[in-house]
Design a protein around this motif. Sequence first.
Motif, PDB file in Angstrom:
ATOM      1  N   ILE A  41       0.838  -1.199   0.000  1.00  0.00           N
ATOM      2  CA  ILE A  41       0.000   0.000   0.000  1.00  0.00           C
ATOM      3  C   ILE A  41       0.876   1.253   0.000  1.00  0.00           C
ATOM      4  O   ILE A  41       0.523   2.262  -0.619  1.00  0.00           O
ATOM      5  CB  ILE A  41      -0.966   0.016   1.196  1.00  0.00           C
ATOM      6  N   ALA A  42       2.021   1.187   0.650  1.00  0.00           N
ATOM      7  CA  ALA A  42       2.968   2.305   0.591  1.00  0.00           C
ATOM      8  C   ALA A  42       3.417   2.533  -0.848  1.00  0.00           C
ATOM      9  O   ALA A  42       3.573   3.678  -1.291  1.00  0.00           O
ATOM     10  CB  ALA A  42       4.174   2.022   1.484  1.00  0.00           C
ATOM     11  N   ALA A  43       3.607   1.434  -1.585  1.00  0.00           N
ATOM     12  CA  ALA A  43       4.054   1.536  -2.979  1.00  0.00           C
ATOM     13  C   ALA A  43       2.979   2.151  -3.861  1.00  0.00           C
ATOM     14  O   ALA A  43       3.243   3.100  -4.621  1.00  0.00           O
ATOM     15  CB  ALA A  43       4.440   0.162  -3.499  1.00  0.00           C
ATOM     16  N   THR A  44       1.753   1.621  -3.789  1.00  0.00           N
ATOM     17  CA  THR A  44       0.699   2.141  -4.657  1.00  0.00           C
ATOM     18  C   THR A  44       0.316   3.567  -4.276  1.00  0.00           C
ATOM     19  O   THR A  44       0.066   4.408  -5.156  1.00  0.00           O
ATOM     20  CB  THR A  44      -0.549   1.234  -4.618  1.00  0.00           C
ATOM     21  N   THR A  45       0.309   3.844  -2.980  1.00  0.00           N
ATOM     22  CA  THR A  45       0.018   5.212  -2.548  1.00  0.00           C
ATOM     23  C   THR A  45       1.129   6.158  -2.986  1.00  0.00           C
ATOM     24  O   THR A  45       0.872   7.303  -3.387  1.00  0.00           O
ATOM     25  CB  THR A  45      -0.171   5.270  -1.018  1.00  0.00           C
ATOM     26  N   GLY A  46       2.373   5.679  -2.942  1.00  0.00           N
ATOM     27  CA  GLY A  46       3.497   6.487  -3.414  1.00  0.00           C
ATOM     28  C   GLY A  46       3.380   6.800  -4.897  1.00  0.00           C
ATOM     29  O   GLY A  46       3.642   7.940  -5.333  1.00  0.00           O
ATOM     30  N   LEU A  47       2.974   5.812  -5.691  1.00  0.00           N
ATOM     31  CA  LEU A  47       2.786   6.047  -7.123  1.00  0.00           C
ATOM     32  C   LEU A  47       1.681   7.071  -7.367  1.00  0.00           C
ATOM     33  O   LEU A  47       1.842   8.006  -8.161  1.00  0.00           O
ATOM     34  CB  LEU A  47       2.438   4.727  -7.820  1.00  0.00           C
TER      35      LEU A  47
END
Length: 313
Positions: A41-47
Amino acid sequence: MKLDIRSLVLGFSSLLALPALAGEAESCRNVRFADVGWTDIAATTGLATTVFKGLGYSPSKTIASEPIVFSGLKSKQLDVYLGYWDPSQTPAITPFVQSKALQVLPSANLDGAKYTLAVPSFAAEKGLRSFADIAKFRKELDGKIYGIEPGSQGNAQIKKMIDNNEFGLKGFKLIESSEAGMLVEATKAYRQKRPVVFLAWEPHPMNFMMKLTYLSGGDKQFGPNYGGSKVYTVVANDYQQRCPNAAKLIGNLKFTLDMENHVMDPIMKKVDPAVAARQWLQRNPQVLTAWLDGVTTFDGKPGLEAVKASLAQ
């Protein structure tokens, strides 16, 4: 009762097809994302936040447990959550969806995910291959199963198995901490060649950090196909109407296992999610075409050109 996503959001899909409006209210500038503290979720939110910044928005992120995230969306203190894993989080979100307290977008943002218990493959080679085998290895496992953060549905399912003595697990102890805490214990045991049972999922770099075997026999607890999952986006009620341009981008976001694994890898090495996401997008700008279809900047200018220019800086 399993939540039927399609029937509950029938009709909402038509809203996603509405064209974005040129320019939005100032209140829409801060897109408030929710994050339960998982690396994916950190990755998708970061994107997502990287793209929003390129469009002139000021996105923010709140890290909280599942119940607080869903309550925050209900109260409209949060706008977007990119990490509803179906079926593992379905028991937690079902009351909110049935009472129409929030909206689940009809199309998954990720297909092919999985979420269930796993062991190092060397433990599987010794006979620990299924949920029914766990109790046979009670001594080697020190009677422990490692979960993630308190309040998660994965932990709740493990606790239920222990309390109900499913698979002979009565007397086992659920170790709750966090994704990071669980991985510390799992990787430590892996390096020491000790059996360990823990919650595992894909996408996640753990799948190439360790040689893992997902346990069979947990269909009732975590779903078929080793906890085969889809990940959905959740938004606050009326977010589509309040902030149609931002919501258009949110609805366009689609991810892949390979994409998330590669963004998560540097995050696991302590790189800031925003930095990892920006670096990935700089190497893979082709995804922006679909994401920014019909999307403008905050003040109504062409979105794709603005984000590409932002990434080039």
